[in-house]
Design an enzyme around this catalytic site. Structure first.
Site, PDB file in Angstrom:
ATOM      1  N   HIS A  67       0.846  -1.198   0.000  1.00  0.00           N
ATOM      2  CA  HIS A  67       0.000   0.000   0.000  1.00  0.00           C
ATOM      3  C   HIS A  67       0.872   1.235   0.000  1.00  0.00           C
ATOM      4  CE1 HIS A  67      -3.183   2.803   1.193  1.00  0.00           C
ATOM      5  NE2 HIS A  67      -4.002   1.898   0.690  1.00  0.00           N
ATOM      6  N   ASP A  76      -7.995  -5.197  -0.290  1.00  0.00           N
ATOM      7  CA  ASP A  76      -8.493  -6.031  -1.380  1.00  0.00           C
ATOM      8  C   ASP A  76      -8.212  -7.517  -1.188  1.00  0.00           C
ATOM      9  OD1 ASP A  76      -9.576  -3.972  -2.962  1.00  0.00           O
ATOM     10  OD2 ASP A  76      -7.552  -3.355  -3.506  1.00  0.00           O
TER      11      ASP A  76
HETATM   12  C1  LIG Z   1      -0.501  -0.665  -3.921  1.00  0.00           C
HETATM   13  C2  LIG Z   1       0.778  -0.431  -4.698  1.00  0.00           C
HETATM   14  C3  LIG Z   1       0.391   0.002  -6.128  1.00  0.00           C
HETATM   15  C4  LIG Z   1       1.563   0.701  -4.004  1.00  0.00           C
HETATM   16  O1  LIG Z   1       2.540   1.133  -4.876  1.00  0.00           O
HETATM   17  P1  LIG Z   1       3.736   2.113  -4.468  1.00  0.00           P
HETATM   18  O2  LIG Z   1       3.457   2.824  -3.202  1.00  0.00           O
HETATM   19  O3  LIG Z   1       4.025   2.931  -5.665  1.00  0.00           O
HETATM   20  O4  LIG Z   1       4.922   1.122  -4.137  1.00  0.00           O
HETATM   21  P2  LIG Z   1       5.958   0.553  -5.208  1.00  0.00           P
HETATM   22  O5  LIG Z   1       5.240   0.020  -6.412  1.00  0.00           O
HETATM   23  O6  LIG Z   1       7.005   1.594  -5.423  1.00  0.00           O
HETATM   24  O7  LIG Z   1       6.579  -0.664  -4.392  1.00  0.00           O
HETATM   25  C5  LIG Z   1       7.598  -0.505  -3.405  1.00  0.00           C
HETATM   26  C6  LIG Z   1       8.416  -1.777  -3.384  1.00  0.00           C
HETATM   27  O8  LIG Z   1       7.606  -2.837  -2.864  1.00  0.00           O
HETATM   28  C7  LIG Z   1       7.446  -3.875  -3.825  1.00  0.00           C
HETATM   29  N1  LIG Z   1       6.038  -4.261  -3.820  1.00  0.00           N
HETATM   30  C8  LIG Z   1       4.971  -3.440  -3.662  1.00  0.00           C
HETATM   31  N2  LIG Z   1       3.830  -4.147  -3.658  1.00  0.00           N
HETATM   32  C9  LIG Z   1       4.190  -5.426  -3.820  1.00  0.00           C
HETATM   33  C10 LIG Z   1       3.439  -6.629  -3.886  1.00  0.00           C
HETATM   34  N3  LIG Z   1       2.095  -6.606  -3.825  1.00  0.00           N
HETATM   35  N4  LIG Z   1       4.093  -7.796  -4.070  1.00  0.00           N
HETATM   36  C11 LIG Z   1       5.447  -7.778  -4.154  1.00  0.00           C
HETATM   37  N5  LIG Z   1       6.211  -6.680  -4.074  1.00  0.00           N
HETATM   38  C12 LIG Z   1       5.584  -5.515  -3.908  1.00  0.00           C
HETATM   39  C13 LIG Z   1       7.809  -3.250  -5.169  1.00  0.00           C
HETATM   40  O9  LIG Z   1       8.270  -4.211  -6.072  1.00  0.00           O
HETATM   41  C14 LIG Z   1       8.867  -2.249  -4.752  1.00  0.00           C
HETATM   42  O10 LIG Z   1      10.079  -2.957  -4.594  1.00  0.00           O
HETATM   43  P3  LIG Z   1      11.485  -2.261  -5.021  1.00  0.00           P
HETATM   44  O11 LIG Z   1      11.606  -1.051  -4.144  1.00  0.00           O
HETATM   45  O12 LIG Z   1      12.506  -3.337  -4.753  1.00  0.00           O
HETATM   46  O13 LIG Z   1      11.349  -1.893  -6.482  1.00  0.00           O
HETATM   47  C15 LIG Z   1       1.642  -1.710  -4.731  1.00  0.00           C
HETATM   48  O14 LIG Z   1       1.922  -2.131  -3.407  1.00  0.00           O
HETATM   49  C16 LIG Z   1       0.983  -2.830  -5.522  1.00  0.00           C
HETATM   50  O15 LIG Z   1       1.152  -2.887  -6.748  1.00  0.00           O
HETATM   51  N6  LIG Z   1       0.237  -3.744  -4.836  1.00  0.00           N
HETATM   52  C17 LIG Z   1      -0.480  -4.774  -5.547  1.00  0.00           C
HETATM   53  C18 LIG Z   1      -1.780  -4.199  -6.096  1.00  0.00           C
HETATM   54  C19 LIG Z   1      -2.758  -3.893  -5.011  1.00  0.00           C
HETATM   55  O16 LIG Z   1      -3.014  -4.693  -4.127  1.00  0.00           O
HETATM   56  N7  LIG Z   1      -3.390  -2.701  -5.115  1.00  0.00           N
HETATM   57  C20 LIG Z   1      -4.446  -2.291  -4.185  1.00  0.00           C
HETATM   58  C21 LIG Z   1      -3.993  -1.186  -3.281  1.00  0.00           C
HETATM   59  S1  LIG Z   1      -5.203  -0.869  -2.038  1.00  0.00           S
END
Ligand SMILES: CC(C)(COP(=O)(O)OP(=O)(O)OC[C@H]1O[C@@H](n2cnc3c(N)ncnc32)[C@H](O)[C@@H]1OP(=O)(O)O)[C@@H](O)C(=O)NCCC(=O)NCCS
Length: 389
Positions: A270, A326
């Site tokens: 998140h 979710d």
């Molecule tokens: C929610 C989300 C988009 C947040 O994105 P964000 O704040 O931009 O965080 P980032 O995408 O920069 O991720 C940070 C790090 O955690 C990792 N990470 C984040 N969510 C992850 C997940 N669900 N599974 C595995 N790794 C994850 C990323 O690969 C990244 O690693 P790195 O720093 O080595 O590149 C992201 O956690 C995600 O894609 N989750 C899955 C989709 C989801 O459940 N969305 C609903 C949100 S309520």
């Protein structure tokens, strides 16, 4: 929005994804990502999920106070009075291709409601409150009607003795919902109804800031919610559980796809929560209770094992990745019998009161939201006529 450091002449660039940027003030909710706390207008989410029904929370978000009995009854009746769809909306839904995805159907149908509202563009507080009520009431009927229409069935009219949660289940399935299903649905709707400056709420506020109307703001928000990084993650989480297939396969799947691949565990991580999402804790319990009641723990057990596997992983620990709203909601909704591609429309049903409350708040103290961008392209190129390029 780049990660480039600020120069002396230009204002500081915001971090990528606007992370941690405060864009305004709100009285609607507090999201404390460090401690994993969520508060709506002063009330803890755990209390609201346990004791409040959806209508009480809708009232809270629109009035910043809980309703008394007669205010609650008044809202419940007003919602019921607005729930039925017009012949034009039903005809519109019937004209859509049966394979159209429910989120696209919802986005289009909500936008079309404006065409039949002679005061769609009147942006007074009174008219905006009326539109918020109309949209909150009609959205569950649209989602349920589409489910029936795409399966060759006639839509079902809402019942006056049911609240919004029960009516949605009734209109979707055509059978009387069980008390436990209604309770879980109410808790789900309460938990998802508001969440600070999330991406779809921000979209709704940007649209409002241009002096556009409530229907446009909610349509924008639905389009933003649809993405897999936002509301679309609940469907992706359930499809991921299906792909894994059984609890025995969890570790292998995790190692092959997440440890040794590029995939993410959908429903985890998140932007704000770096501790357990408090909504996930409640939904974990609700998913377990629903699974116990149906006698089918297969998907709950699988999700729980994947959660434990991920939480034991050093990368997940280091990056503070926990189940989000979710993750377990996918199991709860699936167990109630909601079709998987209707999970995100259901999220939209829950969030309309929150979005519309933000629209009302934006109007109270509006200024056009218009950030800037750092141009990093070429300069001073020479014009070349088309035949010479
Ligand atoms: C929610 C989300 C988009 C947040 O994105 P964000 O704040 O931009 O965080 P980032 O995408 O920069 O991720 C940070 C790090 O955690 C990792 N990470 C984040 N969510 C992850 C997940 N669900 N599974 C595995 N790794 C994850 C990323 O690969 C990244 O690693 P790195 O720093 O080595 O590149 C992201 O956690 C995600 O894609 N989750 C899955 C989709 C989801 O459940 N969305 C609903 C949100 S309520």
């Amino acid at each position: 929005m780049t990660d480039k450091p600020a120069t002396t002449t230009a204002p500081a660039a915001a971090p990528k994804g606007l992370q941690n940027v405060i864009v305004g003030q709100s009285k609607l909710s507090l999201v404390n990502g460090t401690e994993g706390k969520l508060i709506y207008a002063g009330y803890k989410i755990e209390d609201l999920a346990e004791y409040a029904n959806f209508e009480e929370v809708i009232y809270l978000l629109w009035n910043l106070k809980l309703p008394n009995k007669s205010e609650w009854e008044g809202l419940r009746k007003a919602l019921f009075d607005n729930m039925a769809l017009s012949a034009e909306t039903i005809a519109l839904l019937k004209s859509f291709p049966p394979k159209a995805t429910p989120m696209s159907v919802l986005r289009t149908a909500v936008s079309a409601l404006a065409l039949y509202d002679p005061k769609a563009d009147v942006n007074t507080v009174e008219e905006n409150k009326r539109k918020a009520l109309l949209l909150t009431a009609k959205t569950p009927t649209i989602v349920a009607a589409w489910e029936r229409i795409r399966n060759g069935k006639e839509p079902i009219a809402p019942r006056a003795d049911y609240g919004l949660a029960a009516n949605f289940l009734y209109m979707l399935k055509g059978t009387e919902p069980k008390q436990q299903e209604i309770a879980v649905m109410d808790a789900y709707l309460v938990l998802l109804s508001e969440h600070g400056m999330n991406a779809s709420t921000f979209s709704a506020r940007v649209t409002t800031s241009t002096l556009s109307d409530m229907y446009s703001a909610i349509t924008t928000a639905i389009g933003t919610l649809k993405g897999a990084a936002h509301g679309g993650a609940n469907e992706e989480a359930m499809n991921m559980f299906f792909e894994i297939g059984s609890a025995d396969n969890v570790e292998k799947w995790f190692n092959d796809n997440v440890k040794n691949g590029d995939r993410r565990v959908m429903g985890m991580g998140h932007r704000v929560y770096k501790a357990l999402d408090p909504r996930a804790a409640v939904l974990n319990r609700k998913a377990k209770e629903m699974s116990d009641a149906t006698g089918n723990l297969k998907w709950y057990d699988l999700a729980s094992k994947l959660d434990k596997t991920a939480r034991a992983d050093e990368e997940f620990i280091k990056k503070n990745l926990y189940a989000n709203v979710d993750y377990y909601s996918a199991i709860a909704l699936y167990t109630i019998g909601i079709p998987i591609d209707q999970f995100t429309p259901l999220f939209a049903i829950a969030r309309i009161p929150g979005w519309s409350a933000h629209v009302l708040e934006q109007w109270e103290n509006n200024r056009l939201i218009r950030p800037d961008v750092d141009y990093v392209g070429p300069m001073d190129l020479q014009w070349v006529p088309i035949e010479k390029r």
